[in-house]
Design an enzyme around this catalytic site. Structure first.
Site, PDB file in Angstrom:
ATOM      1  N   GLY A   1     -47.954 -11.284 103.733  1.00  0.00           N
ATOM      2  CA  GLY A   1     -47.411 -11.063 105.082  1.00  0.00           C
ATOM      3  C   GLY A   1     -48.559 -11.131 106.065  1.00  0.00           C
ATOM      4  O   GLY A   1     -48.587 -10.435 107.079  1.00  0.00           O
TER       5      GLY A   1
ATOM      6  N   LYS B   1     -53.770  10.227 109.195  1.00  0.00           N
ATOM      7  CA  LYS B   1     -54.139  10.742 110.524  1.00  0.00           C
ATOM      8  C   LYS B   1     -54.988  11.992 110.342  1.00  0.00           C
ATOM      9  O   LYS B   1     -54.597  12.903 109.609  1.00  0.00           O
ATOM     10  CB  LYS B   1     -52.878  11.087 111.331  1.00  0.00           C
ATOM     11  CG  LYS B   1     -52.143   9.868 111.889  1.00  0.00           C
ATOM     12  CD  LYS B   1     -50.985  10.336 112.759  1.00  0.00           C
ATOM     13  CE  LYS B   1     -50.068   9.190 113.118  1.00  0.00           C
ATOM     14  NZ  LYS B   1     -50.331   8.579 114.408  1.00  0.00           N
TER      15      LYS B   1
ATOM     16  N   HIS C   1     -42.574  10.145 107.754  1.00  0.00           N
ATOM     17  CA  HIS C   1     -43.714  10.831 108.373  1.00  0.00           C
ATOM     18  C   HIS C   1     -43.513  12.337 108.580  1.00  0.00           C
ATOM     19  O   HIS C   1     -44.374  13.143 108.247  1.00  0.00           O
ATOM     20  CB  HIS C   1     -44.029  10.202 109.728  1.00  0.00           C
ATOM     21  CG  HIS C   1     -44.225   8.715 109.683  1.00  0.00           C
ATOM     22  ND1 HIS C   1     -44.889   8.092 108.662  1.00  0.00           N
ATOM     23  CD2 HIS C   1     -43.859   7.733 110.542  1.00  0.00           C
ATOM     24  CE1 HIS C   1     -44.924   6.781 108.905  1.00  0.00           C
ATOM     25  NE2 HIS C   1     -44.299   6.538 110.031  1.00  0.00           N
TER      26      HIS C   1
HETATM   27  C1  BG6 Z   1     -44.166   3.924 112.515  1.00  0.00           C
HETATM   28  C2  BG6 Z   1     -42.778   3.815 113.052  1.00  0.00           C
HETATM   29  O1  BG6 Z   1     -44.131   4.112 111.126  1.00  0.00           O
HETATM   30  O2  BG6 Z   1     -44.839   4.973 113.159  1.00  0.00           O
HETATM   31  C3  BG6 Z   1     -42.801   3.605 114.551  1.00  0.00           C
HETATM   32  O3  BG6 Z   1     -42.098   2.732 112.427  1.00  0.00           O
HETATM   33  C4  BG6 Z   1     -43.636   4.664 115.223  1.00  0.00           C
HETATM   34  O4  BG6 Z   1     -41.489   3.569 115.091  1.00  0.00           O
HETATM   35  C5  BG6 Z   1     -44.980   4.802 114.556  1.00  0.00           C
HETATM   36  O5  BG6 Z   1     -43.794   4.316 116.579  1.00  0.00           O
HETATM   37  C6  BG6 Z   1     -45.767   5.976 115.093  1.00  0.00           C
HETATM   38  O6  BG6 Z   1     -47.032   5.996 114.504  1.00  0.00           O
HETATM   39  P1  BG6 Z   1     -48.351   6.029 115.373  1.00  0.00           P
HETATM   40  O7  BG6 Z   1     -49.461   5.929 114.399  1.00  0.00           O
HETATM   41  O8  BG6 Z   1     -48.276   4.889 116.328  1.00  0.00           O
HETATM   42  O9  BG6 Z   1     -48.327   7.338 116.081  1.00  0.00           O
END
Ligand code: BG6
Length: 459
Positions: free
Chosen positions: A11, A173, A231
């Site tokens: 990809g 993170k 998450h």
């Molecule tokens: C992703 C989601 O996994 O995480 C998104 O698919 C979201 O919708 C994003 O915006 C948020 O992660 P980060 O690292 O940008 O805060």
């Protein structure tokens, strides 16, 4: 030093590779933490080697700006030696051929839509996968508990569990990981980290971004699958786990699995969940249309862009404490934090005046902050209470979240990857809610883009 010799990104011409993987990898290379790694891109697009190298260089140039001399050299070397292969990995042969040709051990990063990754894995045969190969799977991992279990079974015929990296970049993170340091390297929290002292825990991820051209994926997912199933449940698990003996992958991932096994969302879902989608509004000075009018959206899917669930954890520590997980898109203000609200003091001595509010501990996931709100004496009368915030800004990590995750992949450490049983468990927690929503048992509310997420007055 990496144990993996080759990182093969499937990809390679896709959005995830350009936006997140290459920048994440670039910092890893620039900080000397991915020396001697060969990067190979593959995709169904007929790209030339130069086209791919250009893409790599664009991401690496940004990292080179802040890199030292050695870092710049490492970036240049990796960018120069990278190659691209056109390959349809859902056909029998091309992926097996790549695995046979490339120098191993190879980490195969499936930066592809889930159905495509799944098909590519199903078509591989165990004898085509050299020992030491690592398989890196993006979220969503399967589309439900059953399909996650099937996918796990397929993967386990190819490589052992500790060679499977199910990516949840929130585990990369710094502030999310810092929950572990905060909880287990400080003595003052653990004695009060339980139902006797904590009234509720909120995990909130409110974004001021709308669809950003991702309708094809997002409209089939929605906020509950996109953010909460993965998450936010991982963050919840870190906040709720029992203290592990070590921060090794086995102890930590055992503790995460145990707490998720105890977690569920109880009916009636009209009380324990909420779903809504946005209406036209102004977002950061930009006019956003109704979600249903966004290109690529099928209004009949009733996809939610805001989801909230109340999770209960049935164990001694957490019985009765709601863990409220909420995530939404197109909201007026960015709010990304966990808020732990403590119970009020059992007795406030008479004579105090002013505000007496339960303590809260806020863990910010961007900006990365830690804030403890306490009651102290206010200005003037020393027995008049007032709120003070003890705020710490946390050091930014050297790596981006995807870099942190990739480092685990390249060094062969599955610590920051979601374990197979946990991936299934996360679906088990949300599936009854998805079913109730699909059956229309919880009304789909609305909120204005750019608002705080509440139902508009006129609705
Ligand atoms: C992703 C989601 O996994 O995480 C998104 O698919 C979201 O919708 C994003 O915006 C948020 O992660 P980060 O690292 O940008 O805060």
């Amino acid at each position: 030093q990496t144990t993996v010799k080759t990182l093969l990104i499937l990809g390679a011409s896709g959005d995830l590779t350009g936006r997140l993987l290459l920048p994440g990898l670039a910092r890893l290379v620039a900080t000397g933490r991915a020396t001697g790694l060969k990067l190979v891109g593959a995709g169904s697009d007929p790209w030339s080697g130069d086209q791919w190298r250009e893409r790599v260089r664009t991401a690496f140039d940004a990292a080179a700006e802040t890199a030292d001399g050695a870092g710049k050299e490492a970036l240049a070397a990796t960018a120069k030696s990278t190659e691209y292969h056109q390959a349809d990995v859902t056909a029998d042969g091309p992926l097996a051929q790549l695995l046979a040709d490339l120098e191993g051990p190879v980490a195969v990063y499936f930066a592809l839509p889930p159905q495509v990754s799944q098909k590519a894995c199903e078509i591989l045969r165990p004898e085509q996968v050299p020992a030491g190969t690592r398989l890196v799977m993006e979220k969503p991992f399967g589309s439900g508990e059953e399909s996650a279990r099937e996918l796990n079974k397929t993967l386990l015929t190819l490589v052992p569990e500790d060679h499977i990296h199910r990516v949840d970049h929130f585990l990369g993170k710094a502030t999310v990981l810092n929950i572990l340091g905060l909880r287990f390297a400080n003595n003052f929290l653990e004695p009060v980290w339980n139902r006797d002292h904590i009234a509720k825990v909120e995990i909130i991820f409110e974004e001021d971004l709308a669809l950003e051209g991702r309708a094809r994926y997002y409209d089939g997912a929605g906020a509950l699958r996109d953010m909460i199933q993965s998450h936010l449940l991982q963050i919840m698990a870190l906040l709720a786990i029992e203290p592990p003996a070590t921060i090794g992958e086995r102890d930590l991932r055992d503790a995460i699995a145990a707490v998720l096994r105890a977690s569920s969302i109880k009916p009636p879902y009209t009380e324990s969940t909420r779903r809504a989608r946005y209406l036209a509004g102004s977002l950061n000075g930009r006019d956003v249309p109704d979600y249903t009018a966004e290109e690529g959206v099928d209004p009949d899917r009733n996809t939610e862009t805001l989801a909230e669930v109340h999770v209960g954890i049935a164990n001694w520590r957490w019985k009765g404490v709601p863990f409220i997980l909420r995530s939404g898109k197109a909201l007026g203000a960015k709010r990304k934090e966990a808020v732990v609200t403590f119970r009020p003091v059992p007795h406030l001595p008479a004579g105090f005046t002013g505000r007496d509010t339960p303590n809260t501990l806020r863990i910010g996931f961007g900006p990365d902050t830690l804030e403890l709100d306490v009651d102290v004496n206010g200005p003037g009368d020393i027995f008049s209470l007032d709120r003070a915030a003890l705020v710490a800004e946390l050091n930014a990590s050297e790596l981006l979240p995807y870099g942190e995750v990739l480092e685990g992949v390249l060094t062969g450490d599955p610590l920051l990857s979601v374990r197979g049983d946990t991936a299934e468990e996360c679906w088990r927690i949300v599936e009854p809610v998805l079913a109730a929503w699909a059956a229309g048992k919880v009304p789909l509310g609305e909120y204005r883009a750019g608002s705080g997420g509440a139902a508009p007055k006129e609705a």
